[in-house]
Design an enzyme around this catalytic site. Structure first.
Site, PDB file in Angstrom:
ATOM      1  N   CYS A   1       0.876  -1.395  -0.055  1.00  0.00           N
ATOM      2  CA  CYS A   1      -0.010  -0.055  -0.110  1.00  0.00           C
ATOM      3  C   CYS A   1       0.890   1.132   0.114  1.00  0.00           C
ATOM      4  CB  CYS A   1      -1.085  -0.064   1.304  1.00  0.00           C
ATOM      5  SG  CYS A   1      -2.301   1.245   0.958  1.00  0.00           S
TER       6      CYS A   1
ATOM      7  N   HIS B   1      -3.936  -4.953   0.077  1.00  0.00           N
ATOM      8  CA  HIS B   1      -3.267  -5.108   1.238  1.00  0.00           C
ATOM      9  C   HIS B   1      -3.495  -6.802   1.435  1.00  0.00           C
ATOM     10  CE1 HIS B   1      -3.328  -1.591   3.870  1.00  0.00           C
ATOM     11  NE2 HIS B   1      -4.320  -1.130   3.043  1.00  0.00           N
TER      12      HIS B   1
ATOM     13  N   GLU C   1      -2.273  -8.691   3.516  1.00  0.00           N
ATOM     14  CA  GLU C   1      -2.449  -9.159   4.752  1.00  0.00           C
ATOM     15  C   GLU C   1      -4.177  -9.091   5.000  1.00  0.00           C
ATOM     16  OE1 GLU C   1      -2.153  -4.705   5.306  1.00  0.00           O
ATOM     17  OE2 GLU C   1      -1.278  -6.352   4.223  1.00  0.00           O
TER      18      GLU C   1
END
Length: 196
Positions: free
Chosen positions: A77, A178, A180
């Site tokens: 990001c 993202h 994650e």
């Protein structure tokens, strides 16, 4: 394998650590130059505003450290955006590792809200980072700025225009989304990075 996460005044560090734990990996969160240089892989996360994040990197001398790294580095990001040359977010000179400009979304379609928040599809996947990932796989985005398409683009997304969802230059990789928070697709991308 020694894995380091860059500690600075931006980041989504807890979520990145949780994703790594799901994959059975551990990482040291550090702003120590030597610890970063010793690591086998470095993750450069980011949530926040570009100029503040760059100021924090400069204050701690991490801008020069980042540019000097020779092992695989993954920017996430804002971390990806700071790998680029310049961001329109507060007219920020970034690290200049990937010679690409970061622009603000200005969608002509009123239905496209800024920031882009939510799931979007990846396409034109061109990197070992995406091994085992299908064209059209969904990833999770939260961003108002995007890296322009360039020869360094290794994946695209579409949001009123086609932009670089991921970039690669030398040992530096960046993903706008993202990982994650991108479920199994994100976990596979992280795993692929760990195996580079």
């Amino acid at each position: 394998m020694k894995l380091a996460i860059i500690k600075y005044n931006a980041g989504n560090i807890r979520s990145v650590l949780n994703a790594l734990e799901r994959l059975g990996a551990e990482a040291e969160v550090t702003d120590e130059p030597e610890a970063l240089r010793r690591a086998d892989k470095v993750i450069f996360p980011g949530v926040g505003e570009a100029s503040t994040a760059m100021a924090s990197l400069r204050q701690n001398g991490l801008d020069g450290v980042l540019r000097s790294l020779t092992q695989p580095v993954l920017g996430i990001c804002v971390g990806m955006q700071l790998l680029c040359a310049h961001s329109e977010e507060n007219d920020t000179e970034a690290l200049g590792i990937v010679p690409v400009r970061v622009r603000r979304f200005l969608p002509a379609d009123a239905l496209l809200k800024v920031p882009q928040v939510g799931w979007n599809r990846l396409f034109n996947l061109r990197s070992p980072l995406f091994a085992g990932i299908d064209e059209g796989s969904y990833v999770y985005n939260v961003h108002s700025y995007y890296a322009e398409d360039s020869p360094y683009t290794i994946a695209h997304c579409e949001y009123g225009l086609t932009y670089a969802a991921a970039v690669h230059k030398d040992n530096f990789y960046g993903v706008q989304f993202h990982t994650e928070k991108s479920a199994a697709t994100g976990d596979r991308i992280i795993q692929n990075f760990l195996q580079l």
